[in-house]
Design a protein around this motif. Structure first.
Motif, PDB file in Angstrom:
ATOM      1  N   LEU A 279       0.860  -1.179   0.000  1.00  0.00           N
ATOM      2  CA  LEU A 279       0.000   0.000   0.000  1.00  0.00           C
ATOM      3  C   LEU A 279       0.899   1.232   0.000  1.00  0.00           C
ATOM      4  N   ILE A 280       0.697   2.118  -0.976  1.00  0.00           N
ATOM      5  CA  ILE A 280       1.478   3.344  -1.087  1.00  0.00           C
ATOM      6  C   ILE A 280       0.545   4.516  -0.843  1.00  0.00           C
ATOM      7  N   VAL A 281       0.908   5.385   0.074  1.00  0.00           N
ATOM      8  CA  VAL A 281       0.094   6.569   0.364  1.00  0.00           C
ATOM      9  C   VAL A 281       0.912   7.801   0.001  1.00  0.00           C
ATOM     10  N   THR A 282       0.326   8.671  -0.824  1.00  0.00           N
ATOM     11  CA  THR A 282       1.080   9.818  -1.311  1.00  0.00           C
ATOM     12  C   THR A 282       0.237  11.090  -1.276  1.00  0.00           C
ATOM     13  N   THR A 283       0.774  12.172  -1.814  1.00  0.00           N
ATOM     14  CA  THR A 283       0.245  13.495  -1.530  1.00  0.00           C
ATOM     15  C   THR A 283      -0.970  13.915  -2.341  1.00  0.00           C
ATOM     16  N   ASN A 284      -1.046  13.533  -3.594  1.00  0.00           N
ATOM     17  CA  ASN A 284      -2.153  13.993  -4.432  1.00  0.00           C
ATOM     18  C   ASN A 284      -2.325  13.052  -5.615  1.00  0.00           C
ATOM     19  N   ILE A 285      -3.353  13.304  -6.388  1.00  0.00           N
ATOM     20  CA  ILE A 285      -3.676  12.381  -7.479  1.00  0.00           C
ATOM     21  C   ILE A 285      -2.601  12.388  -8.561  1.00  0.00           C
ATOM     22  N   GLU A 304      -3.394  -4.667 -14.108  1.00  0.00           N
ATOM     23  CA  GLU A 304      -4.378  -5.337 -13.257  1.00  0.00           C
ATOM     24  C   GLU A 304      -3.874  -5.501 -11.829  1.00  0.00           C
ATOM     25  N   GLN A 305      -2.566  -5.462 -11.646  1.00  0.00           N
ATOM     26  CA  GLN A 305      -1.998  -5.642 -10.308  1.00  0.00           C
ATOM     27  C   GLN A 305      -1.830  -4.333  -9.547  1.00  0.00           C
ATOM     28  N   ILE A 306      -2.150  -3.198 -10.208  1.00  0.00           N
ATOM     29  CA  ILE A 306      -1.957  -1.884  -9.591  1.00  0.00           C
ATOM     30  C   ILE A 306      -3.298  -1.158  -9.581  1.00  0.00           C
ATOM     31  N   ALA A 307      -3.661  -0.598  -8.420  1.00  0.00           N
ATOM     32  CA  ALA A 307      -4.949   0.087  -8.299  1.00  0.00           C
ATOM     33  C   ALA A 307      -4.758   1.492  -7.757  1.00  0.00           C
ATOM     34  N   GLU A 308      -5.725   2.335  -8.097  1.00  0.00           N
ATOM     35  CA  GLU A 308      -5.761   3.720  -7.615  1.00  0.00           C
ATOM     36  C   GLU A 308      -6.915   3.864  -6.635  1.00  0.00           C
ATOM     37  N   TYR A 309      -6.609   4.407  -5.438  1.00  0.00           N
ATOM     38  CA  TYR A 309      -7.655   4.636  -4.443  1.00  0.00           C
ATOM     39  C   TYR A 309      -7.666   6.135  -4.127  1.00  0.00           C
ATOM     40  N   THR A 310      -8.530   6.858  -4.858  1.00  0.00           N
ATOM     41  CA  THR A 310      -8.584   8.316  -4.747  1.00  0.00           C
ATOM     42  C   THR A 310     -10.043   8.755  -4.772  1.00  0.00           C
ATOM     43  N   GLY A 311     -10.254  10.069  -4.824  1.00  0.00           N
ATOM     44  CA  GLY A 311     -11.612  10.564  -4.929  1.00  0.00           C
ATOM     45  C   GLY A 311     -12.266  10.185  -6.238  1.00  0.00           C
ATOM     46  N   GLU A 312     -11.459   9.895  -7.269  1.00  0.00           N
ATOM     47  CA  GLU A 312     -11.993   9.557  -8.584  1.00  0.00           C
ATOM     48  C   GLU A 312     -12.201   8.060  -8.764  1.00  0.00           C
ATOM     49  N   ASN A 313     -11.282   7.250  -8.225  1.00  0.00           N
ATOM     50  CA  ASN A 313     -11.362   5.795  -8.364  1.00  0.00           C
ATOM     51  C   ASN A 313     -11.038   5.153  -7.030  1.00  0.00           C
ATOM     52  N   VAL A 319      -0.992  -4.046  -5.420  1.00  0.00           N
ATOM     53  CA  VAL A 319      -0.312  -2.774  -5.166  1.00  0.00           C
ATOM     54  C   VAL A 319      -1.352  -1.672  -5.328  1.00  0.00           C
ATOM     55  N   THR A 320      -1.612  -0.947  -4.268  1.00  0.00           N
ATOM     56  CA  THR A 320      -2.629   0.096  -4.272  1.00  0.00           C
ATOM     57  C   THR A 320      -2.010   1.421  -3.864  1.00  0.00           C
ATOM     58  N   ILE A 321      -2.316   2.475  -4.634  1.00  0.00           N
ATOM     59  CA  ILE A 321      -1.783   3.802  -4.330  1.00  0.00           C
ATOM     60  C   ILE A 321      -2.946   4.710  -3.966  1.00  0.00           C
ATOM     61  N   ALA A 322      -2.880   5.307  -2.779  1.00  0.00           N
ATOM     62  CA  ALA A 322      -3.941   6.167  -2.268  1.00  0.00           C
ATOM     63  C   ALA A 322      -3.366   7.539  -1.935  1.00  0.00           C
ATOM     64  N   THR A 323      -4.253   8.506  -1.714  1.00  0.00           N
ATOM     65  CA  THR A 323      -3.825   9.843  -1.300  1.00  0.00           C
ATOM     66  C   THR A 323      -4.116  10.043   0.179  1.00  0.00           C
ATOM     67  N   TYR A 324      -3.326  10.891   0.818  1.00  0.00           N
ATOM     68  CA  TYR A 324      -3.606  11.264   2.201  1.00  0.00           C
ATOM     69  C   TYR A 324      -4.982  11.929   2.297  1.00  0.00           C
ATOM     70  N   GLN A 325      -5.350  12.676   1.256  1.00  0.00           N
ATOM     71  CA  GLN A 325      -6.608  13.411   1.272  1.00  0.00           C
ATOM     72  C   GLN A 325      -7.808  12.485   1.377  1.00  0.00           C
ATOM     73  N   ILE A 326      -7.819  11.397   0.601  1.00  0.00           N
ATOM     74  CA  ILE A 326      -8.973  10.500   0.655  1.00  0.00           C
ATOM     75  C   ILE A 326      -9.005   9.755   1.985  1.00  0.00           C
ATOM     76  N   LEU A 327      -7.844   9.425   2.523  1.00  0.00           N
ATOM     77  CA  LEU A 327      -7.829   8.692   3.787  1.00  0.00           C
ATOM     78  C   LEU A 327      -8.321   9.541   4.951  1.00  0.00           C
ATOM     79  N   THR A 328      -8.083  10.852   4.889  1.00  0.00           N
ATOM     80  CA  THR A 328      -8.474  11.716   6.006  1.00  0.00           C
ATOM     81  C   THR A 328      -9.811  12.412   5.757  1.00  0.00           C
TER      82      THR A 328
END
Length: 604
Positions: A279-285, A304-313, A319-328
């Protein structure tokens, strides 16, 4: 180790160590640059005027050094080698006593999980962290797991036993060796480390970590563009410093590398070493998309092995990459954080906190409960303006690897940079308004001085061969700048699709000048940018200064230029001095241009 300057004269050495634990560095002494690099691992820069820079020894700076394997004797040898006078005896004693506190308390597995359950501390879930409704949902386990907190001697044990801050988390463990241990729940591991650090006792965490779901990750031999992929020596060294032998006490910590030096590659190197879901958490989309592009470009991972977890998707993959903004995000201030569940959606074997110096306070609550997961913080600076460096140390991990910026500049891994401060006058019409304004309004008046717009325009006109980023804090100022030059502007309100297109045009050369708000402080990959003009910033933020310089440090043949325009005889000057501290620590100095009329003569 004995280092005297040329001729063997100790009184030409650069350091003066003072009894209040401050260290003065004479920047004009022969060994000053070498000495600065030697100080970085264990001392913090406080002030950096023209001639004498002031460093301070702090408990946290010493514990970061000690956890990275730098012993107190080595620190004392370094100070003695570069010092002009004898190191005060009280400072030497304090260094040994403070540094050696690391390791006096250790976290280790409790030998019998079944028996330990009967002796569990009677703390309820809502006592574990402040604001328990915001914490991560409990992980479903067949039984509760426990750890021992072991003290090295009876006096330390007694201090912990009688301290109200830790009492509700710890229970004396009667079966432990020499009866100098406490029992605690695995889920309290992080909060106990936090509390003990606040009490001046850093914990050496040697409890085991989960391996997570297995995932095969390998580097490609060639990138998508068919260029040979070469991982740099320091990137491998940084990853190895974190992963270690995968045994007790390894697998967590913070890696400090300059912007533009390839911290993303270090993260991927760690992923390859661990071969686990991440799980990778980063600053913005924008940063999310850059991580995805880099992973696809440099590893065998598929889309298929990499996903985006943001306000859009909101998708989840190995392997999932999310933003601090969506988590908080949460519906209101009293609600739980619904997206914290992401941390429990898979059996993650690694969490990467990108730009860890920006880790939001609510995420620390999650980090406190995820101490059994390998984790790494990536950053260009451990400076936090909110003073939460201790949380990063205890919950993400201590500094494992650091390299001076100038060392990478010398080897060509980051660009050479010249920092220039241009001072302009406040218009007479604003002088009275400034004089009677509140401190916050004074900052805004000085920062948005209209003379800055004209000075920036001159700089753009006089540097036709540079690709230029104009960066600022105030949207009205930035919009006026963009309109005057007829160039695009990116702010937090710019739609992501439009933002990506503008970045693409800048990379391709379709546009040469781009105006950006603070959204471009971090994680924007514009490798050809060779000049930055800073109009305004977040008061005196040192971390912001480091990040903005980093926008132009991608390797290139030309020397990058970092211009800061400030308003003379205002709070702009005071905040400017604070911003420059971090860069001064890394060996950068600011040249001053006193007014815009001197640009033609001095620019170049």
């Amino acid at each position: 180790m004995q280092k005297f300057s040329e001729g063997g004269d100790r009184y030409q050495n650069p350091l003066i160590v003072q009894s209040d634990r401050t260290i003065l560095l004479d920047v004009h002494a022969p060994l000053a640059d070498e000495c600065r690099n030697a100080l970085i691992p264990f001392a913090e820069l406080e002030r950096s005027p023209e001639h004498l820079h002031t460093y301070r020894l702090t408990p946290l700076s010493l514990w970061n050094a000690t956890s990275a394997g730098i012993k107190s004797d080595s620190i004392l040898e370094t100070l003695d080698a570069y010092s002009r006078y004898d190191v005060p005896q009280n400072v030497g004693a304090w260094i040994k006593e403070t540094a050696e506190r690391f390791g006096k308390l250790k976290l280790v597995p409790a030998p019998s999980q079944e028996n330990a359950q009967n002796a569990a501390p009677a703390s309820s879930a809502d006592e574990q962290v402040d604001g328990a409704q915001d914490s991560v949902p409990a992980k479903k386990e067949p039984r509760v797991e426990y750890l021992y907190l072991v003290a090295s001697d009876q006096k330390i044990y007694a201090q912990i036993l009688n301290n109200p801050a830790t009492k509700k988390f710890l229970t004396p463990a009667s079966g432990a060796k020499d009866n100098l241990a406490f029992l605690l729940e695995l889920t309290d591991r992080g909060i106990v480390k936090q509390k003990l650090l606040e009490l001046g006792w850093p914990v050496q965490d040697e409890a085991p970590l989960n391996d997570g779901e297995k995932l095969e990750i390998t580097f490609r031999k060639k990138t998508m563009a068919q260029k040979d992929l070469e991982i740099r020596d320091y990137q491998v060294a940084a990853a190895k410093a974190l992963v270690g032998d995968k045994g007790p006490g390894t697998g967590f910590g913070t890696i400090v590398l300059p912007c533009g030096s390839g911290k993303t590659v270090v993260g991927m190197q760690i992923m390859e070493m661990l071969q686990t879901s991440t799980l990778i958490v980063t600053t913005n989309i924008t940063a999310v998309h850059q991580w995805i592009e880099e992973l696809l470009d440099k590893t065998n991972l598929t889309k298929e092995q990499i996903a985006e977890y943001t306000g859009e998707n909101k998708t989840i993959a190995p392997v999932t990459i999310a933003t601090y903004q969506i988590l908080t995000w949460r519906p209101d201030k009293t609600s739980a954080y619904p997206h914290f569940s992401l941390f429990r959606e898979r059996n993650w074997g690694l969490i990467i906190y990108d730009e860890v110096h920006l880790l939001p306070a609510p995420v620390f609550r999650v980090a406190a409960e995820l101490q059994a997961t390998r984790r790494v913080g990536l950053t260009a600076t451990l400076v936090r303006e909110d003073g939460c460096q201790g949380h990063v140390f205890s919950l993400v991990g201590p500094k494992r690897y650091d390299v001076p910026w100038k060392d990478l500049e010398k080897t060509g891994f980051i660009a050479s940079a010249e920092c220039v401060e241009l001072r302009v006058d406040l218009p007479v019409a604003l002088e009275m308004e400034y004089a009677i304004a509140s401190p916050r309004e004074k900052h805004k008046i000085a920062a948005t001085n209209p003379a800055k717009i004209l000075a920036a325009k001159k700089l753009v006109e006089q540097n036709p061969d540079d690709k230029i980023l104009i960066i600022g804090q105030y949207l009205d100022q930035l919009q006026e700048m963009a309109a005057l030059l007829g160039v695009p502007i990116i702010t937090g309100k710019t739609p992501n699709a439009e933002r990506e297109k503008i970045y693409g045009d800048f990379k391709s050369g379709a546009i040469r000048v781009l105006v950006v708000s603070k959204v471009a402080n971090f994680a924007v990959d514009l490798p050809d940018a060779s000049m930055a003009i800073q109009l305004s910033g977040t008061f005196g933020s040192r971390q912001e200064e480091a990040q903005r310089l980093g926008r132009i440090l991608r390797p290139k043949e030309r020397v990058s230029k970092f211009w800061t325009i400030i308003t003379r005889k205002t709070s702009d000057e005071d905040f400017g001095s604070n911003r420059q501290k971090f860069l001064a620590e890394q060996g950068y100095s600011y040249r001053i241009v006193l007014n815009a009329d001197q640009l033609a003569a001095q620019n170049g």
